[in-house]
Design a protein around this motif. Sequence first.
Motif, mmCIF file in Angstrom:
data_model
loop_
_atom_site.group_PDB
_atom_site.id
_atom_site.type_symbol
_atom_site.label_atom_id
_atom_site.label_comp_id
_atom_site.label_asym_id
_atom_site.label_seq_id
_atom_site.Cartn_x
_atom_site.Cartn_y
_atom_site.Cartn_z
ATOM 1 N N GLY A 1 0.944 -1.248 0.047
ATOM 2 C CA GLY A 1 0.198 0.110 -0.075
ATOM 3 C C GLY A 1 0.881 1.204 -0.014
ATOM 4 O O GLY A 1 0.514 2.332 0.586
ATOM 5 N N THR A 2 2.028 1.136 -0.634
ATOM 6 C CA THR A 2 2.754 2.427 -0.743
ATOM 7 C C THR A 2 3.742 2.412 -2.160
ATOM 8 O O THR A 2 3.885 1.309 -2.558
ATOM 9 C CB THR A 2 3.822 2.442 0.584
ATOM 10 O OG1 THR A 2 4.625 3.586 0.506
ATOM 11 C CG2 THR A 2 4.608 1.312 0.604
ATOM 12 N N LEU A 54 -0.985 7.681 -7.696
ATOM 13 C CA LEU A 54 -1.621 6.748 -6.830
ATOM 14 C C LEU A 54 -1.171 5.311 -7.275
ATOM 15 O O LEU A 54 -1.664 4.406 -6.544
ATOM 16 C CB LEU A 54 -3.018 6.815 -6.571
ATOM 17 C CG LEU A 54 -3.485 8.266 -6.493
ATOM 18 C CD1 LEU A 54 -5.120 8.567 -6.468
ATOM 19 C CD2 LEU A 54 -2.939 8.817 -5.095
ATOM 20 N N VAL A 57 -7.742 14.457 -4.401
ATOM 21 C CA VAL A 57 -6.525 13.255 -4.490
ATOM 22 C C VAL A 57 -7.008 12.335 -5.774
ATOM 23 O O VAL A 57 -6.343 11.920 -6.576
ATOM 24 C CB VAL A 57 -6.487 12.541 -3.245
ATOM 25 C CG1 VAL A 57 -5.782 11.087 -3.536
ATOM 26 C CG2 VAL A 57 -5.982 13.365 -2.113
ATOM 27 N N GLY A 71 -1.105 12.253 -4.415
ATOM 28 C CA GLY A 71 -1.473 13.001 -3.101
ATOM 29 C C GLY A 71 -0.481 13.958 -2.763
ATOM 30 O O GLY A 71 -0.283 14.568 -1.586
ATOM 31 N N ASN A 74 -3.997 3.744 3.252
ATOM 32 C CA ASN A 74 -2.703 3.426 2.999
ATOM 33 C C ASN A 74 -2.054 4.855 2.273
ATOM 34 O O ASN A 74 -2.887 5.814 1.918
ATOM 35 C CB ASN A 74 -2.429 2.359 2.406
ATOM 36 C CG ASN A 74 -3.201 2.111 1.047
ATOM 37 O OD1 ASN A 74 -3.585 3.250 0.377
ATOM 38 N ND2 ASN A 74 -3.501 0.914 0.528
ATOM 39 N N ASP A 75 -0.697 4.626 1.875
ATOM 40 C CA ASP A 75 -0.210 5.717 1.076
ATOM 41 C C ASP A 75 -0.506 5.891 -0.272
ATOM 42 O O ASP A 75 -0.268 6.737 -0.945
ATOM 43 C CB ASP A 75 1.494 5.079 0.992
ATOM 44 C CG ASP A 75 2.251 5.463 2.350
ATOM 45 O OD1 ASP A 75 1.738 5.848 3.334
ATOM 46 O OD2 ASP A 75 3.522 5.313 2.182
ATOM 47 N N LEU A 76 -1.418 4.903 -0.856
ATOM 48 C CA LEU A 76 -1.879 4.914 -2.163
ATOM 49 C C LEU A 76 -3.307 5.400 -2.044
ATOM 50 O O LEU A 76 -3.992 5.685 -3.140
ATOM 51 C CB LEU A 76 -2.114 3.517 -2.705
ATOM 52 C CG LEU A 76 -0.694 2.597 -2.629
ATOM 53 C CD1 LEU A 76 -1.053 1.109 -3.300
ATOM 54 C CD2 LEU A 76 0.364 3.419 -3.432
ATOM 55 N N PHE A 77 -3.612 6.132 -1.073
ATOM 56 C CA PHE A 77 -4.800 6.874 -0.918
ATOM 57 C C PHE A 77 -6.015 6.166 -0.800
ATOM 58 O O PHE A 77 -7.293 6.590 -1.394
ATOM 59 C CB PHE A 77 -4.691 8.228 -1.683
ATOM 60 C CG PHE A 77 -3.752 9.075 -1.150
ATOM 61 C CD1 PHE A 77 -4.073 9.996 -0.303
ATOM 62 C CD2 PHE A 77 -2.329 9.094 -1.575
ATOM 63 C CE1 PHE A 77 -2.955 10.900 0.473
ATOM 64 C CE2 PHE A 77 -1.459 9.969 -0.875
ATOM 65 C CZ PHE A 77 -1.539 10.832 -0.101
ATOM 66 N N VAL A 114 -9.530 4.875 0.385
ATOM 67 C CA VAL A 114 -10.401 5.143 1.460
ATOM 68 C C VAL A 114 -11.199 4.287 1.768
ATOM 69 O O VAL A 114 -11.502 3.074 0.975
ATOM 70 C CB VAL A 114 -11.074 6.304 0.924
ATOM 71 C CG1 VAL A 114 -10.304 7.593 0.697
ATOM 72 C CG2 VAL A 114 -12.100 6.021 -0.329
ATOM 73 N N HIS A 157 -6.522 -3.149 -5.711
ATOM 74 C CA HIS A 157 -5.205 -3.514 -6.483
ATOM 75 C C HIS A 157 -5.134 -4.651 -6.996
ATOM 76 O O HIS A 157 -4.612 -5.640 -6.355
ATOM 77 C CB HIS A 157 -4.029 -2.995 -5.565
ATOM 78 C CG HIS A 157 -3.930 -1.837 -5.208
ATOM 79 N ND1 HIS A 157 -3.903 -0.394 -5.900
ATOM 80 C CD2 HIS A 157 -4.490 -1.361 -3.982
ATOM 81 C CE1 HIS A 157 -3.891 0.604 -5.323
ATOM 82 N NE2 HIS A 157 -4.367 0.305 -4.001
#
Lengths: 163, 163, 163, 163, 163, 163, 163, 163
Positions: free
Chosen positions: E16-17, E51, F12, F18, F49-52, F54, F145
């Motif tokens: 997730g990054t 993203l 975003v 982000g 997470n960092d991938l935003f 929600v 993902h």
Amino acid sequence: MDERNIRILQAVAELGTGSPDEISEHTDIPKSTVHYRLTKLKEDGVVINDLFDVDLEKLGLELTVISEVIAEYDNKYHEEVGEKLTNIEGVNQVYFTMGDTDFIVIAHLSDREMVHRLISDYEEIDEVVRTSSQFVVETVKDEPHPLNDFELETLLETIERGE
Amino acid sequence: MDERNIRILQAVAELGTGSPDEISEHTDIPKSTVHYRLTKLKEDGVVINDLFDVDLEKLGLELTVISEVIAEYDNKYHEEVGEKLTNIEGVNQVYFTMGDTDFIVIAHLSDREMVHRLISDYEEIDEVVRTSSQFVVETVKDEPHPLNDFELETLLETIERGE
Amino acid sequence: MDERNIRILQAVAELGTGSPDEISEHTDIPKSTVHYRLTKLKEDGVVINDLFDVDLEKLGLELTVISEVIAEYDNKYHEEVGEKLTNIEGVNQVYFTMGDTDFIVIAHLSDREMVHRLISDYEEIDEVVRTSSQFVVETVKDEPHPLNDFELETLLETIERGE
Amino acid sequence: MDERNIRILQAVAELGTGSPDEISEHTDIPKSTVHYRLTKLKEDGVVINDLFDVDLEKLGLELTVISEVIAEYDNKYHEEVGEKLTNIEGVNQVYFTMGDTDFIVIAHLSDREMVHRLISDYEEIDEVVRTSSQFVVETVKDEPHPLNDFELETLLETIERGE
Amino acid sequence: MDERNIRILQAVAELGTGSPDEISEHTDIPKSTVHYRLTKLKEDGVVINDLFDVDLEKLGLELTVISEVIAEYDNKYHEEVGEKLTNIEGVNQVYFTMGDTDFIVIAHLSDREMVHRLISDYEEIDEVVRTSSQFVVETVKDEPHPLNDFELETLLETIERGE
Amino acid sequence: MDERNIRILQAVAELGTGSPDEISEHTDIPKSTVHYRLTKLKEDGVVINDLFDVDLEKLGLELTVISEVIAEYDNKYHEEVGEKLTNIEGVNQVYFTMGDTDFIVIAHLSDREMVHRLISDYEEIDEVVRTSSQFVVETVKDEPHPLNDFELETLLETIERGE
Amino acid sequence: MDERNIRILQAVAELGTGSPDEISEHTDIPKSTVHYRLTKLKEDGVVINDLFDVDLEKLGLELTVISEVIAEYDNKYHEEVGEKLTNIEGVNQVYFTMGDTDFIVIAHLSDREMVHRLISDYEEIDEVVRTSSQFVVETVKDEPHPLNDFELETLLETIERGE
Amino acid sequence: MDERNIRILQAVAELGTGSPDEISEHTDIPKSTVHYRLTKLKEDGVVINDLFDVDLEKLGLELTVISEVIAEYDNKYHEEVGEKLTNIEGVNQVYFTMGDTDFIVIAHLSDREMVHRLISDYEEIDEVVRTSSQFVVETVKDEPHPLNDFELETLLETIERGE
């Protein structure tokens, strides 16, 4: 309608004849009574014609139910199930078809209690998996003599083609 | 089977009688011939009993087709469409039902060509929107006399409840 | 596979013969080339046998789609619509049936783009009301020679019954 | 049609060749007879072309039935059931699909008795849970040579895209 | 696309990054390589934005299949079956619904072989009774960020009503 | 949740980044506020997470509805209808499929009022003939993902086969 | 049951009270008669309790029919059609649903003639495209006071969650 | 709404009376409190009229779910299953029908958690094979007093016909 009338009409249907002699012998009702009663039933329109077709409504059998019956899928199952369906009271026609449904069943019934009984009789057949029944709102046609459904020429052509 | 036999059998069905007199008058076939032919048809098993029930297979009408017919939904439409279905050759029963389908139609036919014609006849009814037909693989029961479908007691109970 | 191979194979299918003479005349490809190419196609397994059956997968036609097609219900509509379906590229079989669906169509296609085109071709037929297509996961059997589907005795019995 | 003709035609289908030599060896019918018979079958239109395509109607196989077959859902079941369906007499095509139905089966049959047998054969497969069959009213198209379904350009494009 | 690219992209999805540090640690691929590769994947349009949304077609996952799954009806069955469906490779979404179908499953797949595998994986789940799958001809919309599906005002109203 | 949070989250999603800089420019919210708010939203678990990604429930979008949409069958209709469906608020995914249904639509909604609005929005599309919607009782899986749906080896095999 | 009884019972239902004063004023039946009649109806079990629930069977309304109604798909159509359905005599409940069917309608009827009338009333609504009705064989439960369907704790929990 | 109100309203429903005496005895809430509370509930519109009809929405029971329930087909099964369905919390009506579905069930629920519970309760009934539930978007009519569904004349005719 009393018991005697019904016994006479059932004898006609069972023996396949309107002969007072045979009906009398079968029912133990005196021949003259049989004769008198049948004449009266014709006058009243319960018996419609010389071929002894009866008026179902006048006999109180005013409900018609058409059921789709699905049975367990097994070797030769359709013969056994077909016969069991045949023996349910009120069931008049049983067709084994090629479509989604195994059997299409047409029954004549008199009232709600007989409908209950029909559904219960289906449930008692082990191989039956599911049934779906619907009421007939109106019987538009139910011709007891299929030859009335055709023109003469059509039947002649049919015979020619078949030879 | 020749034309005379068929004309005689149709007269029986149409007039609702087996009387040689009336049949002769209706068909212009001499009374003695009518008598002789009917006797012969009984011997051959085409006519099954005194009530003049016929053996459809022996008459070459060996196919049974059950159709579901859906028609345009409009005020009183079911009466008009019902009547048009009734007039299609070979159609023996027409039921207007409460379920998914508007009409259930049962027809007796002789061969593939008549099946084509049945389908075309449906197509010619403007209000008909869709039909789905299936062949009957086996007619397990088709009782021309509904009183044979019941026990005596059941009919008596029915009458009592109805009063 | 190049253009020449395809032209030769199409000529075989169209003319109904494997004769190099006729194929050469039809395609303007020299007879010796036709002969050489056909021999090579057999060696490569594209042409399977002397009856010139082809291996669809080797020709890149690896997708099979089965479609149900429902059309507007109108007098004689099924002939016109049937013909239009017949003319869609890739369509191999078209059946007009008695069941819920009007037509069952089987098509061989090469890739997703051809699937798009098939669906669009259906949409372009005015009378078509609805289609439902599904992919074949596996073609378990597709016998080009129906006589292989029977035992000798069965065919003999059939002939006897038919006489 | 007699037994010899049928044996010869089945040999053609089974061996994948029209060579009188091979057919004679396979059937023990003298080569000259094979040759003569095949020539006659072509003249009579039973054999349609050099690729030995046959006219099913002339062979008495005039009924086509399309069945949907649903089987018990189990690990790898579709391979076993698929094979059993393949072995039923008259079954010409068997497709395992992704949709509501497990298998779509197309069979060529000669008469009502064979239809009965087909239904019974389905019933004998343990894993089969339900079948629904329908008659084809008209085979609008059944092209034995799929290359006839395409334009030359389409096949060329297909090959290019596939490379 | 090579193994390194895929391992990096999977790390992004799993962790997730998009942080090269974390990805490097997770994959044992040097941080600079991670950085370089991700930049390249963005240039090539495989990674669409910051993203880290990916282009499924460019990854070869061009088929989308939607399946309806019906399972045995039993106490709490939907939790167990739901989890098993979740674990099938390629399955992206699993919904337990109130309608005719128990589960609706959406999967992304690359080719016919993976479709076979998906169907086989369904078959291996004991509780699954029946599945029906269909191909997506065109994914008209698949928005990874549901907030893009709304106007600002709508979301504000929603919040107000919810308070 | 207040308006600022929603505007930031929508930025975003819309910009695909982000980056506080870009978000600030797009929303006219000071960059430091953007930064602070995003950090807070992560702490609160709204941004996962960092991938935003929600959390829809935390945003009040707790209802998921899956609709089947059938549209008028016409040349190229699916492109136009597909686009109109795409523009309905809350609609997240739109698939044009090969099966009985034209479109399968997945929407995220907050409450009964939005469900009403969704149904009304369908009704306003002229070409739409019928819709059937059902509530999701439980979203068992909804993986943003897709690469998380696969083993590494499977993806590698896929790439190899595709080359 | 005579006209006075029915007028009194309808007044109770319409006014939402059992007060003899108000009923007398509404019906012009003397107050003492109203009082006497209501007492008698309770003794006879037609009126079941102090809340004036009535026994439908005792009132001759012994048939229950559940209909699915599909209407033309148009902007806001469901409000107009819903209201028209509401006004059909005997119709007791009308639900607009999210599933395959637009409306589910429950009606209480007395006999076959009223069933005919119900079907005809549906047909007279222009927007109605199709209906499918079925008889209830047995009303297992029909609780006029929904609070009887719950445990006290459940209702308390519900209130807490709702706050 | 607090516990006392609910206990009073449930007592009304259970006892079939609005008499403060009886309610007080049943609930151990002082008679004067019962009186005061009921007056207040009427003022607030929770209790609608003198017949103590309640406003379901005001009680927080704002969801209506209609379920089709199919059960194992066995002798007398419908009585047992019918009773079990009757006992599920929130279930307000249970009909055993003649159509495709065994039972149609109508339930009033307050929120998603109760929907989950309803589905789980169905699953816990052994004989239940499958259920399909749908949300009611709008309750167009739900008349607690069926006599309001009729004209006076219709009821009078009905009585006459029934005699």
